[in-house]
Design a protein around this motif. Structure first.
Motif, PDB file in Angstrom:
ATOM      1  N   TYR A 192       0.869  -1.175   0.000  1.00 47.05           N
ATOM      2  CA  TYR A 192       0.000   0.000   0.000  1.00 47.05           C
ATOM      3  C   TYR A 192       0.908   1.228   0.000  1.00 47.05           C
ATOM      4  O   TYR A 192       1.726   1.386   0.887  1.00 47.05           O
ATOM      5  N   ALA A 193       0.785   2.050  -1.027  1.00 45.19           N
ATOM      6  CA  ALA A 193       1.553   3.290  -1.153  1.00 45.19           C
ATOM      7  C   ALA A 193       3.010   3.020  -1.542  1.00 45.19           C
ATOM      8  O   ALA A 193       3.892   2.870  -0.697  1.00 45.19           O
ATOM      9  N   MET A 194       3.231   2.961  -2.857  1.00 43.11           N
ATOM     10  CA  MET A 194       4.571   2.825  -3.422  1.00 43.11           C
ATOM     11  C   MET A 194       4.779   3.957  -4.422  1.00 43.11           C
ATOM     12  O   MET A 194       3.893   4.264  -5.217  1.00 43.11           O
ATOM     13  N   SER A 195       5.950   4.594  -4.376  1.00 44.58           N
ATOM     14  CA  SER A 195       6.240   5.648  -5.349  1.00 44.58           C
ATOM     15  C   SER A 195       7.670   5.526  -5.841  1.00 44.58           C
ATOM     16  O   SER A 195       8.583   5.189  -5.085  1.00 44.58           O
ATOM     17  N   VAL A 196       7.833   5.770  -7.147  1.00 42.99           N
ATOM     18  CA  VAL A 196       9.161   5.862  -7.763  1.00 42.99           C
ATOM     19  C   VAL A 196       9.210   7.216  -8.455  1.00 42.99           C
ATOM     20  O   VAL A 196       8.410   7.493  -9.350  1.00 42.99           O
ATOM     21  N   THR A 197      10.141   8.062  -8.041  1.00 42.05           N
ATOM     22  CA  THR A 197      10.228   9.430  -8.550  1.00 42.05           C
ATOM     23  C   THR A 197      11.620   9.680  -9.114  1.00 42.05           C
ATOM     24  O   THR A 197      12.625   9.555  -8.407  1.00 42.05           O
ATOM     25  N   GLY A 198      11.686  10.018 -10.412  1.00 44.93           N
ATOM     26  CA  GLY A 198      12.980  10.265 -11.039  1.00 44.93           C
ATOM     27  C   GLY A 198      13.776   8.978 -11.187  1.00 44.93           C
ATOM     28  O   GLY A 198      13.355   7.885 -10.821  1.00 44.93           O
ATOM     29  N   GLY A 199      14.947   9.101 -11.793  1.00 45.26           N
ATOM     30  CA  GLY A 199      15.840   7.964 -11.917  1.00 45.26           C
ATOM     31  C   GLY A 199      15.503   7.040 -13.071  1.00 45.26           C
ATOM     32  O   GLY A 199      14.764   7.392 -14.006  1.00 45.26           O
ATOM     33  N   HIS A 200      16.041   5.831 -13.021  1.00 46.95           N
ATOM     34  CA  HIS A 200      15.951   4.858 -14.115  1.00 46.95           C
ATOM     35  C   HIS A 200      15.631   3.498 -13.545  1.00 46.95           C
ATOM     36  O   HIS A 200      16.227   3.063 -12.543  1.00 46.95           O
ATOM     37  N   ILE A 201      14.701   2.773 -14.189  1.00 49.36           N
ATOM     38  CA  ILE A 201      14.436   1.387 -13.819  1.00 49.36           C
ATOM     39  C   ILE A 201      14.419   0.549 -15.089  1.00 49.36           C
ATOM     40  O   ILE A 201      13.897   0.964 -16.119  1.00 49.36           O
ATOM     41  N   GLY A 202      15.055  -0.617 -15.021  1.00 43.69           N
ATOM     42  CA  GLY A 202      15.137  -1.488 -16.186  1.00 43.69           C
ATOM     43  C   GLY A 202      15.177  -2.941 -15.776  1.00 43.69           C
ATOM     44  O   GLY A 202      15.320  -3.266 -14.596  1.00 43.69           O
ATOM     45  N   ALA A 203      15.045  -3.831 -16.755  1.00 46.03           N
ATOM     46  CA  ALA A 203      15.111  -5.271 -16.510  1.00 46.03           C
ATOM     47  C   ALA A 203      16.327  -5.846 -17.233  1.00 46.03           C
ATOM     48  O   ALA A 203      17.081  -5.119 -17.899  1.00 46.03           O
ATOM     49  N   ALA A 204      16.536  -7.149 -17.103  1.00 47.79           N
ATOM     50  CA  ALA A 204      17.655  -7.817 -17.769  1.00 47.79           C
ATOM     51  C   ALA A 204      17.554  -7.617 -19.275  1.00 47.79           C
ATOM     52  O   ALA A 204      16.503  -7.787 -19.874  1.00 47.79           O
ATOM     53  N   TYR A 228      12.974   1.228 -18.827  1.00 47.56           N
ATOM     54  CA  TYR A 228      13.646   0.500 -19.914  1.00 47.56           C
ATOM     55  C   TYR A 228      13.138  -0.934 -19.915  1.00 47.56           C
ATOM     56  O   TYR A 228      13.720  -1.825 -19.293  1.00 47.56           O
ATOM     57  N   GLY A 229      11.991  -1.151 -20.610  1.00 49.10           N
ATOM     58  CA  GLY A 229      11.410  -2.476 -20.663  1.00 49.10           C
ATOM     59  C   GLY A 229       9.927  -2.470 -20.357  1.00 49.10           C
ATOM     60  O   GLY A 229       9.248  -1.445 -20.463  1.00 49.10           O
ATOM     61  N   ASN A 230       9.406  -3.623 -19.965  1.00 53.31           N
ATOM     62  CA  ASN A 230       7.963  -3.844 -19.841  1.00 53.31           C
ATOM     63  C   ASN A 230       7.500  -3.845 -18.389  1.00 53.31           C
ATOM     64  O   ASN A 230       8.197  -4.353 -17.502  1.00 53.31           O
ATOM     65  N   ILE A 231       6.282  -3.320 -18.185  1.00 49.49           N
ATOM     66  CA  ILE A 231       5.611  -3.364 -16.891  1.00 49.49           C
ATOM     67  C   ILE A 231       4.295  -4.102 -17.066  1.00 49.49           C
ATOM     68  O   ILE A 231       3.605  -3.950 -18.077  1.00 49.49           O
ATOM     69  N   ALA A 272      12.670   0.344 -25.321  1.00 52.01           N
ATOM     70  CA  ALA A 272      13.257  -0.998 -25.372  1.00 52.01           C
ATOM     71  C   ALA A 272      12.281  -2.070 -24.911  1.00 52.01           C
ATOM     72  O   ALA A 272      12.650  -2.991 -24.186  1.00 52.01           O
ATOM     73  N   PHE A 273      11.022  -1.971 -25.323  1.00 50.89           N
ATOM     74  CA  PHE A 273      10.023  -2.948 -24.930  1.00 50.89           C
ATOM     75  C   PHE A 273       9.470  -3.662 -26.166  1.00 50.89           C
ATOM     76  O   PHE A 273       9.540  -3.155 -27.291  1.00 50.89           O
ATOM     77  N   SER A 274       8.913  -4.828 -25.935  1.00 51.65           N
ATOM     78  CA  SER A 274       8.148  -5.536 -26.962  1.00 51.65           C
ATOM     79  C   SER A 274       6.765  -5.793 -26.380  1.00 51.65           C
ATOM     80  O   SER A 274       6.530  -5.608 -25.180  1.00 51.65           O
ATOM     81  N   ASN A 275       5.831  -6.224 -27.227  1.00 52.68           N
ATOM     82  CA  ASN A 275       4.452  -6.414 -26.774  1.00 52.68           C
ATOM     83  C   ASN A 275       3.950  -5.118 -26.125  1.00 52.68           C
ATOM     84  O   ASN A 275       4.080  -4.063 -26.708  1.00 52.68           O
ATOM     85  N   GLY A 276       3.419  -5.170 -24.908  1.00 50.40           N
ATOM     86  CA  GLY A 276       2.917  -3.965 -24.263  1.00 50.40           C
ATOM     87  C   GLY A 276       3.922  -3.373 -23.302  1.00 50.40           C
ATOM     88  O   GLY A 276       4.414  -4.059 -22.395  1.00 50.40           O
ATOM     89  N   ALA A 277       4.273  -2.106 -23.501  1.00 52.50           N
ATOM     90  CA  ALA A 277       5.159  -1.444 -22.532  1.00 52.50           C
ATOM     91  C   ALA A 277       4.513  -1.454 -21.155  1.00 52.50           C
ATOM     92  O   ALA A 277       5.162  -1.733 -20.138  1.00 52.50           O
ATOM     93  N   ILE A 278       3.226  -1.134 -21.105  1.00 50.41           N
ATOM     94  CA  ILE A 278       2.432  -1.271 -19.886  1.00 50.41           C
ATOM     95  C   ILE A 278       1.289  -2.217 -20.233  1.00 50.41           C
ATOM     96  O   ILE A 278       0.336  -1.853 -20.940  1.00 50.41           O
ATOM     97  N   THR A 279       1.399  -3.467 -19.789  1.00 52.18           N
ATOM     98  CA  THR A 279       0.402  -4.488 -20.097  1.00 52.18           C
ATOM     99  C   THR A 279      -0.550  -4.639 -18.913  1.00 52.18           C
ATOM    100  O   THR A 279      -0.109  -4.869 -17.773  1.00 52.18           O
TER     101      THR A 279
END
Length: 457
Positions: free
Chosen positions: A315-327, A362-365, A386-393
């Motif tokens: 409950y209550a998660m935030s990501v502000t600024g920066g970079h997030i990516g997957a393998a 950088y990738g899919n969510i 750098a995503f395939s299919n749905g960037a936000i699925t």
């Protein structure tokens, strides 16, 4: 009196001393009186203070101040400060009760000798572990007490701990700080730090391990299974300017509350070869209302894991600024099956109030509930690439997700927002996309009510 150039000579066996003779014996200034040696350290120093103009009422406090300074100098030079005695008769080491160095207990700090027992003994006796500028080696966990500070600045710590953590903070301890910078921690271990509360269903503050602060650390080792391991009730955690390069990142398994990460880099050591790895993983075995609360990440990079955010209970998660990516693969796109984030079905009653703002993704969510779930998720001012299919699925029966002022680019024939089926209350507004996409917004299936799509460029 036996003096040489104004200083008392060291005590020597076999010499017949006259009444009143003063020597240095057992690390103290002692005088031969009535057939016994008497400690006169304080008297001699106080004579000096009186001669220097210190008034009698202030004599004890001035003496204690000098002893405290002398003890600190001794500790800074990695010497035993127990020889420093104040007006009460206690050693300054007993009074301070805070500052200790493993070298005082037989550690070598050379990177070869096993320092585990010495570090543990130091941790048992002192609240402040001065491990600066050493080259330490451990083969087992170091248990830390409430109110402990571990100062690793300028140090290298090599762990050969097999399936044990390097440091452990158990039984709902309160107050732990670990400082780093200039050196790093490496080797083999289950985790760098494991913190454990009392229960998965806390009802009071004392059920939590709490007030945990990590600052400036550098933990690097692909054979360290995870950077941090939080089990049961843990709260008030602060990570500042930390770098970790481990197999997995952070595992919160219980009731983890009030977790702040700022200006840090959490990077997977085995992302492209092991897609079971995670960057931050949240679970709640307590079920019911005992979900995790308050994960807030600011201006940080979290990258190169099989699933970078693997979240089911929050409950209550935030990501502000920066970079997030997957393998990522050699071609720069995410490895097949890798996800920047996966928000699943909670075992508790909450996986909601999720916010991403001004983040480079950088990738899919993916939002993937088992049953219907209202995520109350919002993406504002972010960029996906750098995503395939749905960037936000948005998979079956996921709802209440808003994507606004978002840019989608450099995809591999992907779609910006992809709703699979039965996805009500979806808002997509103010979107910019380049020609690498095959579609910007696809909402499919029945019962996708109360949806808004507007201002697509």
């Amino acid at each position: 009196y036996i003096h040489e150039n104004g200083a008392a000579l060291p005590y020597k066996e076999g010499i017949s001393y006259e009444e009143g003779a003063v020597v240095v014996k057992d690390g103290m200034l002692q005088q031969w009186k009535g057939g016994v040696w008497v400690d006169v350290s304080s008297q001699e120093v106080k004579k000096y203070l009186l001669a220097a103009g210190i008034d009698e009422p202030e004599l004890d406090s001035e003496y204690d101040f000098l002893m405290q300074r002398l003890a600190q100098i001794a500790v800074d030079k990695r010497l035993d400060a127990s020889f420093v005695v104040d007006a009460s008769g206690k050693t300054q080491q007993e009074i301070n009760g805070l500052i200790g160095n493993p070298l005082m207990f037989g550690a070598k700090g050379d990177g070869v000798f096993d320092d585990t027992l010495a570090i543990q003994e130091c941790a048992n006796k002192f609240r402040y572990l001065d491990m600066r500028n050493g080259n330490w080696k451990t083969t087992g966990k170091i248990a830390l007490r409430s109110g402990t500070v571990v100062d690793l600045r300028g140090s290298y710590l090599s762990a050969n701990n097999a399936n044990e953590p390097i440091f452990e903070f158990e039984n709902a301890g309160s107050g732990l700080s670990i400082l780093g910078g200039g050196g790093y921690v490496y080797g083999t271990a289950d985790s760098f730090l494991k913190c454990t509360g009392k229960t998965y269903r806390p009802t009071m503050q004392t059920d939590y391990a709490n007030r945990i602060r990590l600052d400036g650390l550098h933990v690097s080792g692909e054979n360290i299974d995870k950077f941090l391991d939080f089990d049961k009730a843990v709260r008030q955690i602060f990570l500042t300017h930390v770098f970790s390069y481990t197999k997995n990142g952070i595992f919160c398994n219980g009731k983890c509350v009030e977790f702040e990460i700022y200006g840090s880099l959490i990077y997977g050591a085995k992302g492209t070869t092991d897609l079971t790895t995670y960057g931050i993983k949240y679970r709640s075995p307590g079920n019911g209302r005992w979900y995790n609360e308050g994960l807030h990440i600011t201006d940080s990079t979290i990258d190169n894991f099989g699933i970078t955010f693997d979240i089911t209970d929050i409950y209550a998660m935030s990501v502000t600024g920066g970079h997030i990516g997957a393998a990522i693969q050699a071609d720069g796109y995410n490895a097949s099956g890798a996800l920047v984030a996966k928000f699943g079905q909670p075992t508790s009653t909450s996986c909601r109030d999720i916010k991403f703002a001004n983040v480079n993704i950088y990738g899919n969510i993916e939002f993937a509930p088992v049953g219907g779930l209202d995520y109350q998720a919002k993406f504002t001012g972010c960029s996906s690439e750098a995503f395939s299919n749905g960037a936000i699925t948005i998979r079956n029966n996921a709802s209440h997700i808003c994507v606004s002022d978002h840019t989608f680019h450099s995809s591999f024939n992907g779609v910006g927002v992809l709703g699979i089926s039965n996805n009500p209350n979806i808002t997509v507004d103010g979107i910019s996309a380049d020609s690498s996409l095959v579609g910007v917004v696809h909402l499919r299936g029945a019962n996708s009510n109360n949806c808004l799509v507007a201002n697509i460029t």
